[in-house]
Design an enzyme around this catalytic site. Structure first.
Site, mmCIF file in Angstrom:
data_model
loop_
_atom_site.group_PDB
_atom_site.id
_atom_site.type_symbol
_atom_site.label_atom_id
_atom_site.label_comp_id
_atom_site.label_asym_id
_atom_site.label_seq_id
_atom_site.Cartn_x
_atom_site.Cartn_y
_atom_site.Cartn_z
ATOM 1 N N GLU A 1 -6.859 33.630 -19.816
ATOM 2 C CA GLU A 1 -5.905 33.048 -18.869
ATOM 3 C C GLU A 1 -4.940 34.114 -18.377
ATOM 4 O O GLU A 1 -4.370 34.859 -19.177
ATOM 5 C CB GLU A 1 -5.141 31.902 -19.556
ATOM 6 C CG GLU A 1 -4.113 31.244 -18.654
ATOM 7 C CD GLU A 1 -3.467 30.039 -19.307
ATOM 8 O OE1 GLU A 1 -4.181 29.160 -19.824
ATOM 9 O OE2 GLU A 1 -2.217 29.995 -19.307
ATOM 10 N N GLY B 1 2.736 20.152 -15.539
ATOM 11 C CA GLY B 1 3.535 21.328 -15.213
ATOM 12 C C GLY B 1 4.969 21.187 -15.666
ATOM 13 O O GLY B 1 5.419 20.100 -16.065
ATOM 14 N N ASP B 2 5.662 22.303 -15.645
ATOM 15 C CA ASP B 2 7.091 22.314 -15.926
ATOM 16 C C ASP B 2 7.811 22.422 -14.593
ATOM 17 O O ASP B 2 7.383 23.161 -13.704
ATOM 18 C CB ASP B 2 7.445 23.494 -16.829
ATOM 19 C CG ASP B 2 6.866 23.305 -18.221
ATOM 20 O OD1 ASP B 2 6.964 22.179 -18.744
ATOM 21 O OD2 ASP B 2 6.301 24.266 -18.758
ATOM 22 N N ALA C 1 0.049 14.339 -16.073
ATOM 23 C CA ALA C 1 -1.278 14.923 -15.870
ATOM 24 C C ALA C 1 -2.333 13.830 -15.730
ATOM 25 O O ALA C 1 -3.301 13.991 -14.980
ATOM 26 C CB ALA C 1 -1.607 15.837 -17.047
ATOM 27 N N HIS D 1 3.812 17.713 -27.943
ATOM 28 C CA HIS D 1 4.559 18.169 -26.773
ATOM 29 C C HIS D 1 6.048 17.939 -27.021
ATOM 30 O O HIS D 1 6.423 16.966 -27.679
ATOM 31 C CB HIS D 1 4.081 17.391 -25.530
ATOM 32 C CG HIS D 1 4.698 17.871 -24.254
ATOM 33 N ND1 HIS D 1 5.809 17.283 -23.709
ATOM 34 C CD2 HIS D 1 4.374 18.899 -23.441
ATOM 35 C CE1 HIS D 1 6.137 17.926 -22.585
ATOM 36 N NE2 HIS D 1 5.276 18.911 -22.399
ATOM 37 N N LYS E 1 -6.329 11.159 -21.224
ATOM 38 C CA LYS E 1 -6.873 12.220 -20.354
ATOM 39 C C LYS E 1 -8.401 12.179 -20.408
ATOM 40 O O LYS E 1 -9.073 12.272 -19.382
ATOM 41 C CB LYS E 1 -6.360 13.595 -20.798
ATOM 42 C CG LYS E 1 -4.878 13.795 -20.526
ATOM 43 C CD LYS E 1 -4.359 15.161 -20.982
ATOM 44 C CE LYS E 1 -2.841 15.198 -20.811
ATOM 45 N NZ LYS E 1 -2.231 16.499 -21.093
ATOM 46 N N GLN F 1 -2.110 24.195 -26.424
ATOM 47 C CA GLN F 1 -0.944 25.082 -26.359
ATOM 48 C C GLN F 1 -1.082 26.119 -27.468
ATOM 49 O O GLN F 1 -1.821 25.909 -28.441
ATOM 50 C CB GLN F 1 0.318 24.228 -26.565
ATOM 51 C CG GLN F 1 1.621 24.938 -26.400
ATOM 52 C CD GLN F 1 1.744 25.622 -25.052
ATOM 53 O OE1 GLN F 1 1.258 26.744 -24.907
ATOM 54 N NE2 GLN F 1 2.376 24.966 -24.092
HETATM 55 C C1 LIG Z 1 -3.864 25.225 -21.630
HETATM 56 C C2 LIG Z 1 -2.541 25.042 -20.926
HETATM 57 C C3 LIG Z 1 -2.404 25.537 -19.630
HETATM 58 C C4 LIG Z 1 -1.190 25.388 -18.949
HETATM 59 N N1 LIG Z 1 -1.081 25.866 -17.668
HETATM 60 C C5 LIG Z 1 0.049 25.659 -16.965
HETATM 61 C C6 LIG Z 1 0.166 26.064 -15.599
HETATM 62 O O1 LIG Z 1 -0.764 26.633 -15.025
HETATM 63 N N2 LIG Z 1 1.318 25.795 -14.960
HETATM 64 C C7 LIG Z 1 2.376 25.165 -15.568
HETATM 65 O O2 LIG Z 1 3.417 24.950 -14.926
HETATM 66 N N3 LIG Z 1 2.302 24.777 -16.861
HETATM 67 C C8 LIG Z 1 1.166 24.993 -17.562
HETATM 68 N N4 LIG Z 1 1.084 24.577 -18.872
HETATM 69 C C9 LIG Z 1 2.255 23.960 -19.505
HETATM 70 C C10 LIG Z 1 2.324 22.446 -19.210
HETATM 71 O O3 LIG Z 1 2.416 22.215 -17.821
HETATM 72 C C11 LIG Z 1 3.561 21.895 -19.916
HETATM 73 O O4 LIG Z 1 3.338 21.883 -21.296
HETATM 74 C C12 LIG Z 1 4.060 20.544 -19.417
HETATM 75 O O5 LIG Z 1 5.345 20.322 -19.979
HETATM 76 C C13 LIG Z 1 3.164 19.379 -19.792
HETATM 77 O O6 LIG Z 1 1.991 19.417 -19.105
HETATM 78 P P1 LIG Z 1 0.813 18.369 -19.439
HETATM 79 O O7 LIG Z 1 -0.252 18.572 -18.458
HETATM 80 O O8 LIG Z 1 0.464 18.409 -20.863
HETATM 81 O O9 LIG Z 1 1.617 17.017 -19.112
HETATM 82 P P2 LIG Z 1 1.424 15.527 -19.587
HETATM 83 O O10 LIG Z 1 0.052 15.304 -20.131
HETATM 84 O O11 LIG Z 1 1.856 14.679 -18.433
HETATM 85 O O12 LIG Z 1 2.420 15.380 -20.822
HETATM 86 C C14 LIG Z 1 3.832 15.548 -20.675
HETATM 87 C C15 LIG Z 1 4.539 14.589 -21.624
HETATM 88 O O13 LIG Z 1 4.335 13.233 -21.195
HETATM 89 C C16 LIG Z 1 3.585 12.490 -22.171
HETATM 90 N N5 LIG Z 1 2.569 11.772 -21.390
HETATM 91 C C17 LIG Z 1 1.356 12.211 -20.980
HETATM 92 N N6 LIG Z 1 0.741 11.288 -20.233
HETATM 93 C C18 LIG Z 1 1.592 10.232 -20.134
HETATM 94 C C19 LIG Z 1 1.519 8.976 -19.488
HETATM 95 N N7 LIG Z 1 0.454 8.618 -18.762
HETATM 96 N N8 LIG Z 1 2.586 8.131 -19.584
HETATM 97 C C20 LIG Z 1 3.689 8.479 -20.301
HETATM 98 N N9 LIG Z 1 3.797 9.678 -20.971
HETATM 99 C C21 LIG Z 1 2.763 10.539 -20.879
HETATM 100 C C22 LIG Z 1 2.990 13.525 -23.119
HETATM 101 O O14 LIG Z 1 2.819 13.024 -24.425
HETATM 102 C C23 LIG Z 1 4.015 14.629 -23.059
HETATM 103 O O15 LIG Z 1 5.112 14.386 -23.897
HETATM 104 C C24 LIG Z 1 -0.094 24.731 -19.581
HETATM 105 C C25 LIG Z 1 -0.237 24.253 -20.896
HETATM 106 C C26 LIG Z 1 -1.444 24.397 -21.565
HETATM 107 C C27 LIG Z 1 -1.579 23.884 -22.960
#
Ligand SMILES: Cc1cc2nc3c(=O)[nH]c(=O)nc-3n(C[C@H](O)[C@H](O)[C@H](O)COP(=O)(O)OP(=O)(O)OC[C@H]3O[C@@H](n4cnc5c(N)ncnc54)[C@H](O)[C@@H]3O)c2cc1C
Length: 292
Positions: A16, A107-108, A126, A150, A166, A177
């Site tokens: 990555e 994303g953040d 996501a 998370h 997912k 992570q």
């Molecule tokens: C392999 C990897 C690659 C990454 N690449 C990037 C990148 O390219 N750009 C970037 O900005 N960040 C990236 N990140 C960081 C990531 O975007 C952050 O960790 C972000 O805070 C959460 O992303 P997520 O997709 O896991 O979100 P989500 O899956 O939406 O999770 C976020 C929070 O919401 C909760 N949640 C999930 N789904 C739901 C739902 N349907 N309803 C209610 N709560 C829910 C989860 O438990 C978690 O606490 C990456 C992380 C990893 C592990």
């Protein structure tokens, strides 16, 4: 080709990278990717504004790698603070460019954005993005998961239930992570199995490059550093060269243990530095294929 089909054929090594802040940095990133091609990665990926940083060059690098190399390129895509139509257009461009795999992330939030930004209601998680991609495109889809949970999750059970969601909505594999105690990864796999997750879970390994940097990263993503490792990093906090060697040694040990325990692949967070990952792969003698 879908990455899920590669994973079902062999154990994968993937890298990555992240995009630069300025256009002038693009050739440097391409150069690092090219230097690591000798290790025959099964796929490579470029983050999309990770940590709230720039998104500007992600697409450019992703598409250049697709056009100019024979590498399998997975696009990162986040949905936080973006409208459905903007995200849709990115997906259309990726599709038109022949990108076949996307890791769908929330994303953040960009550091300069307000608490509630346009688009938040459309793609809150996501899971919303995964659903959108599955309904409108034919990409292979990956999602993220978290060995230590998370940072926003109330507990590990809730966290794993969203990882399961997912999968149910179309994610074909998950990438974790970073973590520094493999016990967290094995625990995640056990909890995932108990929650009905059957898709492969690929551990993400980040070779440490500097003490302040890894403390910042781990505090942002909620990962812990084992006390013994932390003490070693503290002792050499002002010596990045020594810390880089500790990082190589530690990541080699982590990867050896993960590989020996049958992981479906290892995803290296390269941080755009070829040196550490090259050394680790030479130490492991696994050249992107299931030869070990
Ligand atoms: C392999 C990897 C690659 C990454 N690449 C990037 C990148 O390219 N750009 C970037 O900005 N960040 C990236 N990140 C960081 C990531 O975007 C952050 O960790 C972000 O805070 C959460 O992303 P997520 O997709 O896991 O979100 P989500 O899956 O939406 O999770 C976020 C929070 O919401 C909760 N949640 C999930 N789904 C739901 C739902 N349907 N309803 C209610 N709560 C829910 C989860 O438990 C978690 O606490 C990456 C992380 C990893 C592990």
């Amino acid at each position: 080709m879908k990455i899920k089909d590669i994973i079902s054929d062999r154990r994968t090594i993937s890298f990555e990278f992240f995009p630069p802040r300025e256009a002038g940095g693009v050739p440097g990133v391409i150069d690092v990717v090219n230097r690591l091609r000798a290790h025959a990665p099964d796929f490579v990926s470029v983050t999309y504004g990770a940590g709230g940083g720039t998104r500007a060059f992600t697409e450019e690098i992703t598409m250049r790698l697709r056009r100019e190399t024979d590498l399998m390129v997975m696009a990162h895509l986040t949905c936080v603070a973006q409208s459905r139509s903007d995200v849709h257009q990115v997906l259309q461009r990726l599709d038109a460019a022949g990108i076949e795999n996307v890791i769908a992330l929330r994303g953040d939030r960009p550091q300069d954005s307000v608490a509630s930004a346009p688009g938040d209601a459309e793609f809150a998680h996501a899971t919303d993005l995964i659903q959108h991609i599955r309904s409108n495109f034919d990409f292979g889809i990956a999602g993220a998961c978290y060995p230590e949970g998370h940072t926003e999750s109330p507990d590990l059970d809730t966290d794993i239930s969203y990882a399961r969601m997912k999968q149910d909505l179309g994610a074909e594999f998950l990438i974790t992570q970073l973590f520094y105690d493999n016990a967290y990864f094995y625990d995640l796999v056990d909890r995932a199995q108990a929650a009905g997750i059957t898709v492969p879970i690929i551990p993400g390994v980040l070779p440490i490059l500097s003490t302040p940097q890894i403390r910042r990263f781990t505090s942002l993503c909620g990962a812990s550093i084992p006390p013994e490792l932390d003490a070693r990093l503290e002792r050499h906090a002002d010596d990045n060269r020594a810390v880089r060697e500790i990082g190589i040694e530690y990541a080699t040990m982590q990867a050896e243990d993960l590989w020996a325990n049958g992981v479906p692949g290892i995803h290296f967070y390269v941080l755009n530095r070829a040196y550490s990952v090259s050394h680790i792969l030479r130490n492991l003698n696994i050249m992107g294929h299931d030869g070990a």
